[in-house]
Design a protein around this motif. Structure first.
Motif, short mmCIF file in Angstrom:
data_model
loop_
_atom_site.label_atom_id
_atom_site.label_comp_id
_atom_site.label_asym_id
_atom_site.label_seq_id
_atom_site.Cartn_x
_atom_site.Cartn_y
_atom_site.Cartn_z
N VAL A 28 0.85 -1.19 0.00
CA VAL A 28 0.00 0.00 0.00
C VAL A 28 0.89 1.24 0.00
O VAL A 28 1.64 1.48 0.95
N GLY A 30 1.25 5.30 -0.07
CA GLY A 30 0.51 6.49 0.32
C GLY A 30 1.12 7.75 -0.27
O GLY A 30 2.29 7.78 -0.65
N SER A 41 3.88 9.37 -5.45
CA SER A 41 3.16 8.17 -5.05
C SER A 41 2.70 7.37 -6.27
O SER A 41 2.82 6.13 -6.31
N GLU A 56 -1.51 -1.16 -4.10
CA GLU A 56 -2.69 -0.33 -3.91
C GLU A 56 -2.22 1.09 -3.61
O GLU A 56 -1.32 1.30 -2.80
N LYS A 58 -3.00 4.90 -2.29
CA LYS A 58 -3.88 5.74 -1.48
C LYS A 58 -3.21 7.10 -1.31
O LYS A 58 -2.40 7.30 -0.41
N ASN A 59 -3.53 8.05 -2.19
CA ASN A 59 -2.94 9.38 -2.05
C ASN A 59 -4.03 10.43 -1.85
O ASN A 59 -5.19 10.11 -1.65
N LEU A 61 -3.80 12.52 0.73
CA LEU A 61 -3.92 12.59 2.19
C LEU A 61 -3.23 13.85 2.74
O LEU A 61 -2.27 14.34 2.17
N GLN A 74 -1.46 1.06 8.08
CA GLN A 74 -2.42 1.14 6.98
C GLN A 74 -1.72 1.50 5.67
O GLN A 74 -2.26 1.27 4.59
N LEU A 75 -0.52 2.07 5.76
CA LEU A 75 0.30 2.38 4.60
C LEU A 75 1.66 1.71 4.77
O LEU A 75 2.20 1.66 5.89
#
Length: 301
Positions: A28, A30, A41, A56, A58-59, A61, A74-75
């Motif tokens: 993951v 981030g 990212s 995966e 997830k940016n 943030l 989580q990251l």
């Protein structure tokens, strides 16, 4: 004897299966909520997918949220700036040079299982900029040149204003404008300091409504708006070197990952990132296209 042999074989097979599952687990990645972080990212995700990882992304943030997400597992992988970890997360007030900053955050974050890999040559720190033509005409290349010019003009004609644009925070914080003026030996009147939204500083510089303004050293608008970054030749601003930070257990589960991310870090610098930021912010190109072009140009995919 046969049973013993098969037991050992079964254990060995199970061990290989567990190892394969661990290395095949989804990584993951981030990222924060501004252009440079969207690029870093997305670049990391695309690069690692090309290396065979399941990734995966997830940016978008906030800085503090991204940090907490990595601490809570989580990251797995983020790009962080050395100065941000030193000052914001670890609350170190001591003034350190770039090498010492990296060493300190590597040590402090290592205690909580976050491993700093090789830092890139991208330093997205505070910087003062002027319209390029004005800087050329006045032969101003450094903050020391700027200070000397302001002092000289004040002595010759005290009424000549030098409008300086900064964001609201920098104007008043204890490590902001006032101590910078003290270090470089100049003093602006309160009426000469214009506090404004950071984005408006770039626009005002492009329109030559400011003499000098506070910017970020790798912002795409530096190039897009034809601005001149002034060298911080006395080292006032902290280093903000972009670096891949990975959870320790993730590196242990993926033995090749550190070397792969270090290879990516090695091809990133301030000049290249400024151009990538410009392509997104000024030329309105999609992040995914800019990232793919860059990775191909660097021979990474």
């Amino acid at each position: 004897m046969k049973n013993n042999y098969f037991s050992k074989a079964l254990l060995a097979a199970l061990g290989l299966l567990i190892a394969a599952q661990a290395s095949a687990a989804t990584l993951v990645v981030g990222g924060k909520n501004f252009t440079e972080q969207l690029l870093l990212s997305s670049m990391t995700a695309q690069y690692l997918r090309a290396q065979g990882y399941d990734v995966e992304l997830k940016n978008g943030l906030g800085s503090t949220l991204m940090r907490k997400a990595q601490e809570s597992k989580q990251l797995d992988i983020v790009w962080e700036y050395t100065g941000t970890s030193l000052i914001v997360y670890n609350h170190v007030e001591e003034k350190l040079d770039p090498g010492a900053t990296y060493a300190r955050v590597k040590e402090l974050d290592g205690k909580i299982g976050l491993v700093w890999l090789n830092e890139s040559a991208l330093n997205n720190t505070y910087a003062f900029a002027m319209p390029q033509q004005l800087a050329n005409d006045l032969q101003i290349n450094t903050l020391e040149d700027l200070a000397q010019r302001i002092t000289q003009d004040q002595q010759q004609d005290g009424s000549k204003p030098h409008l300086l644009g900064v964001d609201y925070e920098f104007a008043s914080r204890p490590d902001g404008l006032e101590p910078m003026q003290q270090l470089y030996g100049f003093n602006l009147e309160r009426s000469e300091v214009k506090q404004m939204d950071p984005g408006l500083v770039y626009t005002a510089l492009r329109n030559q409504q400011l003499f000098v303004g506070l910017t970020y050293s790798s912002d795409g608008r530096i190039k897009g708006f034809n601005l001149k970054l002034l060298e911080d030749n006395k080292g006032y601003f902290a280093a903000y070197k972009a670096t891949p930070v990975v959870r320790k257990e993730v590196l242990e589960q993926n033995p090749k990952l550190a070397a792969q991310l270090n290879a990516l870090s090695a091809v990133i610098d301030t000049e290249k990132m400024t151009e990538l930021n410009k392509r997104v912010d000024i030329d309105q190109e999609p992040v995914s296209k800019v990232v793919t072009d860059f990775l191909q140009q660097q021979g990474l995919i």
